[in-house]
Design an enzyme around this catalytic site. Structure first.
Site, short mmCIF file in Angstrom:
data_model
loop_
_atom_site.label_atom_id
_atom_site.label_comp_id
_atom_site.label_asym_id
_atom_site.label_seq_id
_atom_site.Cartn_x
_atom_site.Cartn_y
_atom_site.Cartn_z
N HIS A 1 90.64 85.80 17.44
CA HIS A 1 90.47 84.62 16.59
C HIS A 1 89.16 83.89 16.90
CE1 HIS A 1 95.01 84.56 15.67
NE2 HIS A 1 94.35 85.00 14.64
N GLU B 1 66.84 111.24 15.86
CA GLU B 1 67.40 110.50 16.99
C GLU B 1 67.06 111.14 18.33
OE1 GLU B 1 71.57 108.73 15.65
OE2 GLU B 1 71.37 110.84 15.10
N ASP C 1 69.31 105.37 19.21
CA ASP C 1 69.48 106.61 19.97
C ASP C 1 68.14 107.22 20.34
OD1 ASP C 1 72.18 107.07 20.54
OD2 ASP C 1 72.60 107.66 18.49
N CYS D 1 66.68 103.11 10.30
CA CYS D 1 67.98 102.47 10.10
C CYS D 1 68.58 101.95 11.40
CB CYS D 1 68.97 103.43 9.44
SG CYS D 1 69.28 104.94 10.38
#
Length: 831
Positions: free
Chosen positions: A469, A691, A715, A762
């Site tokens: 929460h 990567e 990565d 990305c």
């Protein structure tokens, strides 16, 4: 298939119980209807009650698809409504009303129905669902009703049938296998449901060694009664045509720890006493998990400490016990009234969470159980509430995952009731006139919700998770928040801290310049939906998304498309891979948010920090260098082919321009194989992620095979610098400004220009406004990022020309350190 109808006075309770039950059967396939509540009043507030007509309608809806319907009820008028519904219904499907516990019974019934049980078997599972709980905390052993225990009953017939089957097949021919429970929490509800699902097709029984009880694998409640914990050995025995396959599936589940990991149970870290906490020095940078984006700086205020545990050795005389019971009842009413008034003042998710806490305080079971402890054992009112709450906490913690994070809710209500009983001030959020950062071991929902409209500017906790929460309300209120910060409570009250919810860092006594830099960088700027340089050169700005909800938010933020669609959400928390049909439905939700726009989909990237039982069944000493990403296809080629086919089918139904790329490519052969598979599945544009240093160095050859590449800077930095990106101690190495990483990106950019192919980024670097112009200068043609960063990156690019970007790129390529690279870019771009 047996259908299930859940009848409850509360719509929220019914939906919540169903959500919990369906988590036990991630493969789906269960038909359940909730007939709960009596509508809403003029203000939209749900009305408690039940409706026989609604129950009858639910039964009739299931009749067309199901061989029988099981009806579970909570209490009181729910039972009468269910009985009346049998008179109102139009269908003739067999219906069974069972006196099962509502939540536990629904969970057990859903699992039994998913396993293909008949009406008798599903009813029996629901009726015995309390066996595990009573076995753990004491009390009479529950079982089937007296009526069901009579000779010839469904229970007896079921056991007799199992005996006949075993005799026919021959017990001597049963296959056996010994497995070890490896997951930290043992066989709780979710693993039990996976075992029941995986045992389909055979008669499988589970026995705890050396001489423990035995249970049918298809029975959720009986599996829980085994009480199997981490380290226990279990004997699996199976017979039937599918025995060998079932044992293989089950062994893989146990070996993988049911997707929960196999690390030993770590003792829950308790907050140190205030005078023993290790003081955090000025200049320290603490790291945790950023769960709500943004940055803010202010003085530290600590949450008031919790109430002390009431004494356990106090025994209330018999003549005073009813008075103690009355104190519990009145305190629960007072707390519920207080939370009700606070709920009326709140809005959105904060209101929903406060209302859930109010319902907990009003829970008649909590009050009745605490009262029983007073009457039978002479506990004080405060102690009885404390012990009752502890039982509820233990049950939630055993369920794991999101349900375990609800433990804070129980403690919050417990403390409020006890404070009311003892007539002391309730610990909570301090009142301040000046802005502050709230630091705590953990936060209860009511505390977090109370921050709305106050002077708190950020949250830091030592505990908590992304679905707690604290995280939910912090995001709804726009407060930067970092959880899981070890040592946070050692920061001195009054010290200035800088909280960065994007990076997950807490800096103690930072400089004014550092505060200005961080808060300015974190500011959310509007984005007009057109990424371009000052000279008009277009640089599309795309979004990273992980599901349909993310895609809708990204589209609303102006993203020009999706540069990274992470598809792992379809595969998580499952014992088996989703079907093609399930994947198509999930993918269409993302594609629909971007009609006629580019959506780049990354195929399954399981392994390393997110292993899956059906994709990564074996232990790996170094999973970051193991079978992850595209390498999974070496073992499970059908998994990749099914996903590619599902993506192609989803693309046929939507207008988005779908492109697909594979993660963790290192060789030309891997790229060629993936490109052939993607095009054979019907996907027009196929690419790969860069990567690994190997892929960056082979970019020219790779771009002769694929249509585009996208650089995953997270990565790429990890593998280039040989530094695990999950280790906060190595954060300086996992920096996209590291010259070795930038030079590899430059090599990929050069290859893209030579081949006339697009090169995207990305990783996290794509959302860095200072680095974005440098990446464009290195040859990157599009950037993908979190939607919050679109405006900042768009503004940074709009202020520079293509020539300036190239000049900045040349400057950083000559740098020897990350700091030198930053300085070189800043000198060219005047930043």
């Amino acid at each position: 298939m047996i259908g299930i109808v859940a009848v409850s006075h509360s719509a929220r309770l019914g939906e919540a119980a169903l959500e919990l039950a369906l988590q036990m059967v991630p493969g789906g396939g269960v038909q359940v209807r909730v007939a709960a509540g009596a509508g809403t009043d003029a203000d939209g507030t749900p009305i408690l009650g039940t409706d026989a007509a609604a129950v009858a309608t639910a039964i009739d809806e299931l009749a067309a698809e199901c061989d029988g319907v099981l009806v579970l009820m909570d209490l009181g008028s729910a039972v009468m409504s269910a009985e009346m519904a049998l008179e109102f219904r139009m269908s003739e499907v067999p219906v069974r009303l069972v006196p099962a516990p509502f939540v536990e019974g629904l969970l057990a019934a859903v699992v039994a129905a998913a396993a293909g049980g008949d009406l008798d078997a599903v009813a029996e599972e629901a009726s015995t669902a309390l066996a595990a709980k009573t076995g753990q905390i004491g009390g009479p052993e529950p079982g089937v009703s007296d009526r069901d225990a009579q000779p010839g009953s469904s229970s007896e017939r079921s056991e007799s049938k199992r005996g006949e089957d075993a005799f026919d097949q021959g017990e001597a021919h049963r296959m056996t296998r010994v497995v070890t429970v490896r997951n930290p929490l043992g066989i709780h509800a979710r693993p039990a449901a996976l075992i029941a699902e995986a045992s389909a097709g055979a008669d499988v029984r589970v026995r705890r060694l050396p001489d423990g009880p035995e249970a049918p694998a298809a029975s959720l409640s009986r599996l829980l009664v085994l009480g199997a914990r981490q380290g226990d050995d279990l004997e699996l025995s199976a017979s039937g045509d599918g025995a060998e396959q079932a044992l293989t599936r089950l062994a893989a589940l146990f070996h993988d720890g049911f997707g929960e990991g196999t690390d030993p149970v770590a003792p829950r870290r308790q907050p140190e006493p205030a005078d023993e906490r290790v003081a955090i020095a000025a200049g320290a940078v603490l790291r945790g998990r950023g769960v709500s984006a943004g940055a803010a700086a202010a003085s530290v205020v600590h949450l008031a400490p919790p109430l002390p545990e009431p004494p356990a050795d106090l025994v209330i005389p018999q003549e005073q016990r009813e008075s103690e019971v009355s104190a519990i009842e009145w305190a629960a009413v007072a707390v519920a009234d207080e939370l009700r008034s606070r709920t009326a003042e709140a809005s959105g998710e904060a209101r929903d969470i406060l209302d859930a806490s109010r319902l907990l305080a009003s829970d008649p079971e909590l009050v009745s159980e605490a009262s029983a402890l007073v009457r039978t054992k002479g506990r004080s009112a405060a102690r009885a509430v404390w012990e009752t709450a502890a039982v509820h906490e233990k049950s939630l913690a055993a369920l794991g995952g999101r349900m375990a994070e609800r433990v804070a809710d129980i403690r919050d209500v417990r403390d409020r009731i006890i404070a009311e009983i003892l007539e002391v001030e309730m610990p909570g959020v301090p009142d301040r006139d000046e802005p502050f950062v709230l630091v705590a071991s953990d936060l209860a929902p009511a505390d977090t919700a109370a921050l709305e409209g106050g002077r708190c500017v950020a949250l830091v906790t030592e505990q908590g998770g992304p679905t707690s929460h604290t995280a939910i309300i912090a995001r709804s209120l726009g407060l930067p928040a970092v959880v899981g910060v070890i040592g946070a409570t050692g920061i001195a009250a009054g010290a200035t801290v800088l909280v960065d919810g994007d990076r997950g860092t807490v800096e103690v006594e930072p400089s004014s310049a550092r505060i200005e830099e961080s808060t300015s960088a974190a500011a959310v700027l509007p984005f007009d939906g057109e990424g371009r340089l000052a000279d008009g050169t277009e640089v599309p700005l795309l979004a990273n998304v992980g599901g349909a909800a993310d895609a809708v938010s990204a589209a609303a933020a102006g993203a020009q498309g999706v540069g990274l669609f992470r598809t792992e959400f379809c595969f998580l928390d499952r014992a088996e891979a989703p079907t093609i049909e399930e994947q198509v439905a999930a993918y269409r939700g993302v594609l629909a948010a971007f009609p006629d726009r580019r959506v780049v989909v990354r195929t399954l990237d399981a392994g390393s920090d997110k292993p899956l039982p059906f994709a990564n069944p074996e232990h790996e000493d170094n999973p970051a260098l193991g079978v992850r990403g595209l390498r999974i296809a070496r073992r499970s080629p059908a998994l990749l082919d099914d996903q590619l086919r599902a993506l192609a089918l989803a693309a046929e139904h939507e207008s988005a321009s779908v492109e697909v790329m594979a993660p963790m490519v290192a060789t030309v052969d891997e790229a060629r194989d993936f490109a052939d598979r993607g095009r054979a599945a019907g996907l027009r544009r196929v690419g790969i992620m860069i990567e690994t240093p190997a892929a960056a160095l082979l970019a020219r050859e790779l771009l002769e095979i694929v249509d585009f590449v996208s650089v995953g800077t997270n990565d790429l930095a990890q593998y280039t610098l040989a530094a695990d990106r999950l280790l906060s101690d190595l954060g300086d190495l996992n920096d996209p400004w590291q010259p070795a990483v930038l030079r590899l990106i430059g090599a990929v950019g050069d290859a893209g220009r030579a081949a006339g192919r697009s090169v995207g980024v990305c990783g996290e670097a794509g959302g860095d406004p200072a680095l974005a112009p440098v990446l464009v200068g290195l040859g990157v043609t599009s950037l993908s990022m979190t939607p919050r960063a679109l405006g900042r990156v768009g503004a940074a690019l709009a202020s520079v020309t293509a020539a300036q970007c190239r000049e900045a790129a040349e400057a950083v390529l000559g740098a020897a350190t990350a700091d030198e690279a930053r300085a070189a870019a800043s000198a060219v771009l005047n930043r």
